[in-house]
Design a protein around this motif. Structure first.
Motif, PDB file in Angstrom:
ATOM      1  N   GLU A  48     -69.660 -22.535   0.218  1.00 13.25           N
ATOM      2  CA  GLU A  48     -68.402 -22.045   0.793  1.00 13.25           C
ATOM      3  C   GLU A  48     -67.560 -23.192   1.334  1.00 13.25           C
ATOM      4  O   GLU A  48     -66.335 -23.178   1.213  1.00 13.25           O
ATOM      5  CB  GLU A  48     -68.680 -21.005   1.880  1.00 13.25           C
ATOM      6  N   PHE A  49     -68.219 -24.177   1.939  1.00  6.92           N
ATOM      7  CA  PHE A  49     -67.448 -25.343   2.388  1.00  6.92           C
ATOM      8  C   PHE A  49     -66.775 -26.017   1.205  1.00  6.92           C
ATOM      9  O   PHE A  49     -65.617 -26.417   1.261  1.00  6.92           O
ATOM     10  CB  PHE A  49     -68.356 -26.349   3.102  1.00  6.92           C
ATOM     11  N   ASN A  50     -67.514 -26.117   0.112  1.00  6.77           N
ATOM     12  CA  ASN A  50     -66.932 -26.772  -1.042  1.00  6.77           C
ATOM     13  C   ASN A  50     -65.821 -25.925  -1.651  1.00  6.77           C
ATOM     14  O   ASN A  50     -64.854 -26.445  -2.206  1.00  6.77           O
ATOM     15  CB  ASN A  50     -68.006 -27.052  -2.085  1.00  6.77           C
ATOM     16  N   ARG A  51     -65.944 -24.598  -1.534  1.00  7.74           N
ATOM     17  CA  ARG A  51     -64.865 -23.741  -2.016  1.00  7.74           C
ATOM     18  C   ARG A  51     -63.591 -24.006  -1.226  1.00  7.74           C
ATOM     19  O   ARG A  51     -62.497 -24.105  -1.789  1.00  7.74           O
ATOM     20  CB  ARG A  51     -65.274 -22.262  -1.883  1.00  7.74           C
ATOM     21  N   ILE A  52     -63.749 -24.154   0.087  1.00 16.30           N
ATOM     22  CA  ILE A  52     -62.570 -24.456   0.908  1.00 16.30           C
ATOM     23  C   ILE A  52     -61.981 -25.803   0.486  1.00 16.30           C
ATOM     24  O   ILE A  52     -60.774 -25.935   0.274  1.00 16.30           O
ATOM     25  CB  ILE A  52     -62.943 -24.489   2.404  1.00 16.30           C
ATOM     26  N   ALA A  53     -62.845 -26.807   0.349  1.00 14.66           N
ATOM     27  CA  ALA A  53     -62.355 -28.140  -0.017  1.00 14.66           C
ATOM     28  C   ALA A  53     -61.628 -28.090  -1.353  1.00 14.66           C
ATOM     29  O   ALA A  53     -60.556 -28.681  -1.524  1.00 14.66           O
ATOM     30  CB  ALA A  53     -63.517 -29.124  -0.084  1.00 14.66           C
ATOM     31  N   SER A  54     -62.223 -27.364  -2.287  1.00 14.17           N
ATOM     32  CA  SER A  54     -61.628 -27.286  -3.614  1.00 14.17           C
ATOM     33  C   SER A  54     -60.297 -26.540  -3.589  1.00 14.17           C
ATOM     34  O   SER A  54     -59.319 -26.953  -4.222  1.00 14.17           O
ATOM     35  CB  SER A  54     -62.618 -26.589  -4.536  1.00 14.17           C
ATOM     36  N   HIS A  55     -60.249 -25.446  -2.834  1.00 17.28           N
ATOM     37  CA  HIS A  55     -58.990 -24.695  -2.753  1.00 17.28           C
ATOM     38  C   HIS A  55     -57.921 -25.487  -2.015  1.00 17.28           C
ATOM     39  O   HIS A  55     -56.735 -25.368  -2.325  1.00 17.28           O
ATOM     40  CB  HIS A  55     -59.224 -23.355  -2.049  1.00 17.28           C
ATOM     41  N   LEU A  56     -58.345 -26.294  -1.031  1.00 13.76           N
ATOM     42  CA  LEU A  56     -57.361 -27.131  -0.337  1.00 13.76           C
ATOM     43  C   LEU A  56     -56.712 -28.090  -1.324  1.00 13.76           C
ATOM     44  O   LEU A  56     -55.496 -28.305  -1.309  1.00 13.76           O
ATOM     45  CB  LEU A  56     -58.034 -27.918   0.782  1.00 13.76           C
ATOM     46  N   MET A  57     -57.527 -28.660  -2.180  1.00  6.57           N
ATOM     47  CA  MET A  57     -56.994 -29.536  -3.221  1.00  6.57           C
ATOM     48  C   MET A  57     -56.045 -28.749  -4.118  1.00  6.57           C
ATOM     49  O   MET A  57     -54.961 -29.225  -4.460  1.00  6.57           O
ATOM     50  CB  MET A  57     -58.161 -30.080  -4.039  1.00  6.57           C
ATOM     51  N   ALA A  58     -56.446 -27.532  -4.483  1.00  5.06           N
ATOM     52  CA  ALA A  58     -55.631 -26.731  -5.404  1.00  5.06           C
ATOM     53  C   ALA A  58     -54.276 -26.404  -4.791  1.00  5.06           C
ATOM     54  O   ALA A  58     -53.237 -26.597  -5.424  1.00  5.06           O
ATOM     55  CB  ALA A  58     -56.379 -25.462  -5.772  1.00  5.06           C
ATOM     56  N   ILE A  59     -54.280 -25.917  -3.544  1.00  2.00           N
ATOM     57  CA  ILE A  59     -52.993 -25.514  -2.966  1.00  2.00           C
ATOM     58  C   ILE A  59     -52.158 -26.743  -2.619  1.00  2.00           C
ATOM     59  O   ILE A  59     -50.937 -26.708  -2.705  1.00  2.00           O
ATOM     60  CB  ILE A  59     -53.180 -24.603  -1.738  1.00  2.00           C
ATOM     61  N   GLY A  60     -52.818 -27.836  -2.261  1.00  2.00           N
ATOM     62  CA  GLY A  60     -52.069 -29.056  -1.969  1.00  2.00           C
ATOM     63  C   GLY A  60     -51.360 -29.580  -3.199  1.00  2.00           C
ATOM     64  O   GLY A  60     -50.161 -29.854  -3.166  1.00  2.00           O
ATOM     65  N   THR A  61     -52.093 -29.683  -4.302  1.00  2.00           N
ATOM     66  CA  THR A  61     -51.452 -30.201  -5.511  1.00  2.00           C
ATOM     67  C   THR A  61     -50.457 -29.193  -6.074  1.00  2.00           C
ATOM     68  O   THR A  61     -49.513 -29.569  -6.753  1.00  2.00           O
ATOM     69  CB  THR A  61     -52.489 -30.543  -6.582  1.00  2.00           C
ATOM     70  N   PHE A  62     -50.675 -27.924  -5.787  1.00  2.00           N
ATOM     71  CA  PHE A  62     -49.694 -26.918  -6.219  1.00  2.00           C
ATOM     72  C   PHE A  62     -48.362 -27.166  -5.523  1.00  2.00           C
ATOM     73  O   PHE A  62     -47.299 -27.102  -6.148  1.00  2.00           O
ATOM     74  CB  PHE A  62     -50.227 -25.523  -5.897  1.00  2.00           C
ATOM     75  N   GLY A  63     -48.444 -27.475  -4.221  1.00  2.00           N
ATOM     76  CA  GLY A  63     -47.226 -27.833  -3.500  1.00  2.00           C
ATOM     77  C   GLY A  63     -46.591 -29.081  -4.083  1.00  2.00           C
ATOM     78  O   GLY A  63     -45.379 -29.167  -4.239  1.00  2.00           O
ATOM     79  N   LEU A  64     -47.440 -30.031  -4.438  1.00  2.00           N
ATOM     80  CA  LEU A  64     -46.953 -31.284  -5.026  1.00  2.00           C
ATOM     81  C   LEU A  64     -46.217 -31.006  -6.337  1.00  2.00           C
ATOM     82  O   LEU A  64     -45.189 -31.604  -6.629  1.00  2.00           O
ATOM     83  CB  LEU A  64     -48.142 -32.205  -5.276  1.00  2.00           C
TER      84      LEU A  64
ATOM     85  N   PRO B 252     -47.298 -30.982   2.410  1.00  2.00           N
ATOM     86  CA  PRO B 252     -48.450 -30.066   2.410  1.00  2.00           C
ATOM     87  C   PRO B 252     -49.671 -30.652   1.721  1.00  2.00           C
ATOM     88  O   PRO B 252     -50.797 -30.417   2.152  1.00  2.00           O
ATOM     89  CB  PRO B 252     -47.946 -28.837   1.646  1.00  2.00           C
ATOM     90  N   PHE B 253     -49.438 -31.438   0.684  1.00  4.51           N
ATOM     91  CA  PHE B 253     -50.535 -32.061  -0.044  1.00  4.51           C
ATOM     92  C   PHE B 253     -51.349 -32.954   0.884  1.00  4.51           C
ATOM     93  O   PHE B 253     -52.579 -32.897   0.912  1.00  4.51           O
ATOM     94  CB  PHE B 253     -49.948 -32.866  -1.200  1.00  4.51           C
ATOM     95  N   LEU B 254     -50.639 -33.750   1.676  1.00  2.20           N
ATOM     96  CA  LEU B 254     -51.364 -34.675   2.546  1.00  2.20           C
ATOM     97  C   LEU B 254     -52.026 -33.947   3.698  1.00  2.20           C
ATOM     98  O   LEU B 254     -53.082 -34.357   4.168  1.00  2.20           O
ATOM     99  CB  LEU B 254     -50.414 -35.760   3.028  1.00  2.20           C
TER     100      LEU B 254
END
Lengths: 363, 414
Positions: free
Chosen positions: B146-162, B169-171
């Motif tokens: 679950e921690f890794n799911r959060i980390a992975s989704h953070l990357m996803a939504i950050g790069t989506f903003g990018l 938001p990415f940073l």
């Protein structure tokens, strides 16, 4: 300018023997050099400012390492020399021109953009006397000369012979042409109120403190005009959220994709010089230019001529900060939304402000 | 050899469908002429432009190459070309023992390596019939996943903003992801490729104070997500950019076998953690967020993004429960001394990774080396939707659509 030439001719120096035309050319070259240098230095400062502002907005520190290098002071200075180092790096970098590019156009494109921006500085009022050429059509001159920048951008896109560059160039053409209309229209609002296109007349009409600034006159019409003008010039300078021509996530680097080294540095320089230009332009039109916000308070101390460049540069920096703030907060618009904003929002409101101010002045 | 076959032609398409132009001096054809002729022969009008999107493009999220046919800025056709990150995972797996394959699974979806470890390890355990694991191991696995799911989704939504042009938001997302990586580093010694979940157990027990630090992180993290939403999710420009594009109807999503947030964004409530509970997921209270069409049609790019945001919240819920309930115990006691399943046995196990279902098919041949390992990749399936959801939209929307599918090329190419 003519006063200056007369003064030199009347003086007893070795220059007094020269003809008026020769002196004029000497002065033009001199002022050109001075403004190009000032713009370059300002651009360096603003690049540093942008890095730091964006870094702090993003919970980072930004550049911290490149400082003086003096042993004890090594870690003091928040990386102030970083942009300097980058500028030198860009000067020393290889200049890569794609094989299929049109070499001549590829070369002159950044300089057209740069000249368009720098030329506009010649009418910018940094003080009552601190203006190269206080033309009677100053505002019109700025609008006209900055339109040249679109030629530079299109040329860069076309000459690179790269599909992404071409897309960027085309976007830029559409964008700058559309946003010139609202930005030109709202300038009319101020020109109507002052009755002059000369920058110093416009600034002097706002003398006497913050409440006399144009932005607070005819409330809220001039405020709307200021907002329209700010957004339209933002779009003309290709700054976020209107940075479609160089949209990094879509077009790699848009029209600048195939540029490297010094030519790329010129593009970068033009962008920041353009920001500075917009800052000066908007503060002269709406924020009192070089007049002090305190008017006759403090015994008129801040109204002394020495303060004039300080005030206008402070106001310009405030506007630049606003531009950076927007850039690091907002996502980018899409092409159709960009056009919508210009034609269906900004332009009608610009007409409304013109009409409203006109009626107000009538009655 | 190829040049001889096509000697008479100025251009030809190679086996991958790439346009190859004969640039030899004898043919003396201008490159652009040849490209023009080729695009016309391929059925595009003269107004169309074939453009290479990637593999070196900032928003392809790796080394994806899309061949895009444009009419002006309008996308007429998108063809993904894969294989730039191919590492031969499945063939490699036929030459190394079961437990040594675990580090290779790290490299599949390198942004969610824990989930990849877990998926493979569960498949091997199914093959071995290893069902009784220490409670503590199960809890640690769920916490890591679950921690890794959060980390992975953070990357996803950050790069989506990018992709939409918002850089801050990415940073911010990276800042918080970094803290999760710090926890993982403390736990496994690695920040990205953990090799932490082993067959029958985990590589090492939780260090002292790890659970407290993890709880501290959750307390810190929840307000940060509110801030993130204020900056990006509810931004008017962002909604206008994303809520009306990349519409993926539920039936199309199912027909393409899409999984994960891509499927749930279209309104299909399907999550293996709830529908086929594995490990100890049936013990926790959590919702399955689906696309609601808040600002536009259901199944838009915004919905897929919104599902990820909501899933982060649900993962935090699971984590809070798991961190409170985690029992003491020995994490090494069930690790088998040798992994040697009888010949001819096979097992397929699928689990819910952040990007969708990751499935492992394993067949044994009686030795300690598997006969065959097949990986069912969710990203590989999801990327095939890109043409379906991007046709008729602008280049800027294509970028957003890629971001909303959220691919990791390590898993696509394997």
């Amino acid at each position: 300018m003519q006063e200056l030439i007369q003064a030199v001719q009347n003086s007893q120096t070795f220059l007094s023997g020269l003809s008026e035309a020769a002196l004029a050319i000497i002065f033009f070259v001199l002022f050109g050099l001075v403004f190009a240098t000032v713009a370059a230095v300002c651009a360096l400062v603003f690049v540093y400012l942008e890095r730091k502002i964006s870094a702090h907005m993003q919970d980072r520190l930004g550049p911290m390492e490149v400082n003086t290098g003096i042993p004890l002071l090594k870690n003091i200075g928040h990386g102030w020399a970083q942009t300097l180092a980058d500028a030198f790096k860009l000067l020393l970098k290889e200049d890569i021109v794609p094989n299929a590019a049109d070499r001549r156009l590829h070369l002159i494109a950044p300089f057209i953009l740069f000249c368009a921006v720098i030329a506009a500085f010649s009418v910018m009022p940094f003080g009552e006397k601190l203006v190269v050429s206080d033309m009677n059509i100053g505002v019109f001159f700025v609008l006209a000369i900055t339109s040249f920048s679109v030629i530079g951008v299109i040329l860069a896109g076309w000459a690179s012979n790269n599909k992404w560059s071409l897309l960027g160039g085309m976007r830029s053409a559409a964008q700058i042409v559309s946003y010139e209309i609202p930005s030109g229209l709202v300038v009319l609002v101020i020109v109507m109120q002052v009755g002059s296109l000369r920058f110093n007349d416009i600034v002097m009409a706002q003398a006497g403190g913050i409440l006399h600034w144009h932005i607070f006159q005819f409330f809220p019409l001039n405020l709307i005009a200021f907002i329209i003008s700010f957004l339209a010039t933002l779009a003309e300078a290709n700054r976020a959220p209107f940075d479609l021509p160089e949209a990094e996530s879509e077009l790699t680097a848009g029209f600048a994709t195939e540029y490297s080294g010094f030519k790329w540095a010129i593009f970068y320089l033009s962008e920041y010089a353009n920001m500075f230009l917009i800052g000066i332009f908007l503060s002269a039109l709406f924020l009192g230019g070089w007049t002090s916000p305190f008017g006759s308070l403090f015994g008129g101390f801040f109204d002394k001529p020495g303060w004039q460049p300080v005030w206008i540069i402070l106001k310009a920096v405030a506007i630049i900060f606003l531009q950076m703030w927007l850039r690091w907060t907002l996502p980018r618009l899409r092409v159709d939304q960009l056009m919508y904003t210009s034609w269906k929002v900004l332009t009608p409101f610009a007409f409304v402000t013109i009409f409203g101010v006109g009626l107000w002045m009538l009655f | 050899m190829f040049n001889n076959i096509f000697k008479k032609q100025r251009y030809y398409f190679d086996s991958e469908g790439l346009l190859v132009v004969d640039m030899s001096p004898s043919s003396a054809v201008h490159y652009q002429e040849a490209v023009q002729a080729a695009t016309q022969d391929a059925g595009f009008s003269g107004e169309d432009m074939v453009i290479n999107f990637g593999p070196q493009h900032p928003s392809t999220h790796g080394v994806l190459r899309l061949e895009v046919v444009l009419e002006g800025e309008l996308v007429k056709k998108v063809t993904p070309h894969l294989g730039y990150l191919h590492r031969n995972f499945e063939k490699h797996a036929e030459y190394i023992p079961y437990n040594e394959i675990v580090p290779y699974t790290d490299r599949l979806d390198y942004l969610a390596a824990m989930n990849m470890n877990l998926g493979y390890v569960l498949a091997v355990e199914k093959l071995l019939g290893l069902t009784e694991l220490p409670e503590r191991v199960e809890y640690i696995r769920v916490i890591c996943a679950e921690f890794n799911r959060i980390a992975s989704h953070l990357m996803a939504i950050g790069t989506f903003g990018l992709d939409a042009g918002a850089i801050t938001p990415f940073l911010w997302a990276f800042r918080d992801r970094e803290k999760i990586l710090d926890l993982f580093e403390w736990l496994s010694g690695a920040r990205m490729l953990y090799n932490y979940i082993w067959v029958g157990g985990v590589a090492r027990d939780l260090p002292d104070g790890w659970v407290e630090k993890a709880k501290e992180f959750l307390d810190y993290f929840e307000p940060m997500m509110v801030e993130f939403n204020n900056l990006l999710t509810h931004n008017h420009i962002f909604i206008e950019r994303t809520a009306h594009i990349g519409i993926l109807p539920a039936d199309v999503a199912i027909n393409y076998a899409a999984t994960g947030p891509v499927l749930r964004g279209s309104g299909v409530k399907w999550d293996l953690r709830r529908d086929q509970p594995y490990s100890i997921y049936d013990r926790f209270e959590f919702d399955i967020p689906v696309g609601e069409g808040m600002y536009g049609p259901v199944g838009s790019a915004f919905d897929r993004y919104w599902v990820r945001i909501r899933e982060i919240e649900e993962s935090v819920k699971i984590l809070r429960q798991a961190l409170d309930q985690i029992p003491e115990g020995d994490v090494f006691e069930a690790i088998p001394r040798k992994i040697r399943p009888p010949a001819g046995k096979e097992a397929y196990f699928r689990s819910e990774a952040p990007r969708g279902e990751i499935g492992f098919y394993i067949r044994s041949n009686g030795s300690d080396i598997p006969d065959r390992v097949k990986c069912r990749s969710s990203c590989f399936v999801n990327i095939s939707l890109i043409d379906e959801i991007s046709r008729g939209q602008l280049v800027a929307d294509l970028v957003i659509n890629i971001g909303s599918i959220d691919i990791v090329l390590g898993e696509v190419d394997r």
